[in-house]
Design a protein around this motif. Structure first.
Motif, PDB file in Angstrom:
ATOM      1  N   LEU A 217      48.033  46.646  29.888  1.00 41.06           N
ATOM      2  CA  LEU A 217      47.236  45.413  29.952  1.00 41.06           C
ATOM      3  C   LEU A 217      48.057  44.267  30.540  1.00 41.06           C
ATOM      4  N   GLN A 218      49.344  44.249  30.206  1.00 40.60           N
ATOM      5  CA  GLN A 218      50.246  43.240  30.766  1.00 40.60           C
ATOM      6  C   GLN A 218      50.262  43.341  32.304  1.00 40.60           C
TER       7      GLN A 218
ATOM      8  N   ARG B 124      47.990  44.893  34.219  1.00 42.01           N
ATOM      9  CA  ARG B 124      46.637  44.626  34.718  1.00 42.01           C
ATOM     10  C   ARG B 124      46.399  43.118  34.846  1.00 42.01           C
ATOM     11  N   GLU B 125      46.748  42.372  33.786  1.00 37.01           N
ATOM     12  CA  GLU B 125      46.518  40.921  33.810  1.00 37.01           C
ATOM     13  C   GLU B 125      47.413  40.231  34.849  1.00 37.01           C
TER      14      GLU B 125
ATOM     15  N   PHE C 161      46.057  41.047  38.245  1.00 37.15           N
ATOM     16  CA  PHE C 161      44.742  40.389  38.401  1.00 37.15           C
ATOM     17  C   PHE C 161      44.906  38.920  38.759  1.00 37.15           C
ATOM     18  N   SER C 162      45.903  38.282  38.151  1.00 38.85           N
ATOM     19  CA  SER C 162      46.116  36.854  38.414  1.00 38.85           C
ATOM     20  C   SER C 162      46.534  36.615  39.861  1.00 38.85           C
TER      21      SER C 162
ATOM     22  N   LYS D 258      42.919  43.950  41.994  1.00 34.26           N
ATOM     23  CA  LYS D 258      41.991  44.493  40.996  1.00 34.26           C
ATOM     24  C   LYS D 258      42.241  45.976  40.711  1.00 34.26           C
TER      25      LYS D 258
ATOM     26  N   SER E 275      37.742  49.874  35.247  1.00 30.86           N
ATOM     27  CA  SER E 275      38.020  48.935  34.158  1.00 30.86           C
ATOM     28  C   SER E 275      39.055  49.510  33.196  1.00 30.86           C
TER      29      SER E 275
ATOM     30  N   TYR F 279      45.261  50.675  41.225  1.00 27.51           N
ATOM     31  CA  TYR F 279      44.932  49.322  41.705  1.00 27.51           C
ATOM     32  C   TYR F 279      44.670  49.331  43.201  1.00 27.51           C
TER      33      TYR F 279
END
Ligand SMILES: *Cc1c(COP(=O)(O)O)cnc(C)c1O
Length: 357
Positions: free
Chosen positions: A271-272, A274-275, A278-279, A283, A287, A298
């Motif tokens: 998740l770290q 991914r976030e 994403f920032s 993408k 999901s 990605y």
């Protein structure tokens, strides 16, 4: 170097040092003890009863365990249904083709969700189907196939379920009893954090064929291995040093809290990443809910080729993984297995940022 490819993984010092243990003959009692310990610890990960289940150890990569599972467990008069939604589902089919195993398949797009209605139709309309083979975590795309519902359909149709758990065993939930799993192929050098060279099949003992059943393979026959290993022996020379490393990795994993602790750690790290990505506008291919915690795919940043991204990261100490086939041009993959930390992943995110800004 921080390896973010889906195995081999960054080793802990403890596991690496285990490779330097004393020389050992595979016909000596010390080897039997080592092998027995590994077999017990593998079953303990998912609380499996050794009276009903066997962990059967092989010297070879994950594919050898897939091949052993399919060739040893589907009987000559059986029929195998293979679900394909990525490279490893396709590999299961190749194995069936090469060994001329009677088979059919449910073929989906890479990354597509498994259509349970289609599966149910196929199972109900073909009474010859005796076994079903499916990949748990399809490493091609990061999709975690939902096995529980497939397991229920298998049980309703009296079909035995063979699972490729090579990139999920040790870090994702696998409910062997409830899902009605007959066998699961896996490997030492992914979620278990040991070295490549040992793979295994966790098999329901009642589903192993009788010794006098006609065999398809000598070297990969699970019944032969299981019989020998139950007596503390081995039919062929095993990779002794990789056994040492696996035994140590399994102790380390137990002390760290087992598969659930590993799941939590991977989840936090993935998740770290991914976030962080994403920032920057990068993408995920799917999901977080559809993906495993083990690996996420990605989209490549706009205007950056895989080679550029790979080489830049490698210069800075990280190895990522390309997409397979057509996906090679459009995506990259990041695994969060191995002895890596939140600080490592933060540095990874910053390094990606350096390139695309
Ligand atoms: C890694 C992997 C395999 C086996 O690959 P090897 O290169 O033989 O170790 C099989 N299935 C899946 C899902 C995998 O991720």
């Amino acid at each position: 170097m921080i390896l973010l490819n889906p195995g081999p993984v960054v080793l802990s010092d403890r596991v690496r040092n285990a490779l330097l243990k004393p020389d050992l003959c595979h016909r000596e009692p010390e080897f039997s003890d080592l092998q027995n310990n590994i077999r017990k610890k593998l079953l303990a990960i998912y609380d499996l009863d050794p009276n009903d289940w066997a962990a059967i150890l092989l010297t070879g990569s994950g594919t050898s365990a897939m091949e052993a599972m399919v060739t040893s467990l589907v009987p000559q008069n059986g029929k195998l249904l293979i679900i394909e939604n990525g490279v490893y589902g396709e590999r299961l089919k190749k194995i069936a083709e090469i060994y001329s195993i009677n088979h059919c398949s449910l073929t989906l797009q890479w990354g597509e969700k498994i259509d349970l209605e289609k599966l149910q139709d196929q199972l109900e309309n073909d009474q010859e189907i005796s076994h079903l083979a499916v990949v748990h975590h399809e490493t091609t795309t990061g999709r975690l196939n939902s096995i529980e519902a497939i397991g229920i359909l298998c049980q309703q149709n009296d079909v035995k379920l063979l699972l490729d758990g090579v990139s999920s065993f040790g870090a994702e939930e696998i409910d062997f009893e409830k899902w009605g799993i007959s066998a699961c192929a896996a490997t030492a050098n992914k979620c278990l954090h040991a070295v490549p060279g040992t793979s295994f099949v966790v098999t329901r003992r009642a589903d192993l064929p009788e010794a006098n059943t006609k065999k398809r393979t000598l070297y990969l026959d699970l019944e032969t291995y299981c019989k020998n290993q139950d007596k503390g022996g081995t039919p062929f020379t095993q990779s002794v040093q990789t056994f040492y490393a696996l035994d140590e990795a399994l102790s380390e994993m137990q002390e760290q809290g087992g598969w659930l602790a590993r799941y939590e750690k991977y989840k936090t790290l993935s998740l770290q990443v991914r976030e962080g990505l994403f920032s920057m506008g990068i993408k995920g291919l799917m999901s977080a809910e559809e993906s495993s915690v083990v690996l996420n795919a990605y989209d490549l940043p706009v205007g950056v080729s895989y080679e550029q991204l790979h080489d830049h990261l490698k210069e800075n100490g990280f190895v990522i993984y390309a997409g397979q086939g057509e996906l090679a041009k459009t995506m990259f993959r990041v695994s969060t297995m191995g002895e890596i930390s939140a600080e490592d992943m933060q540095r990874f995110i910053v390094t990606v940022e350096m390139l695309i800004q």
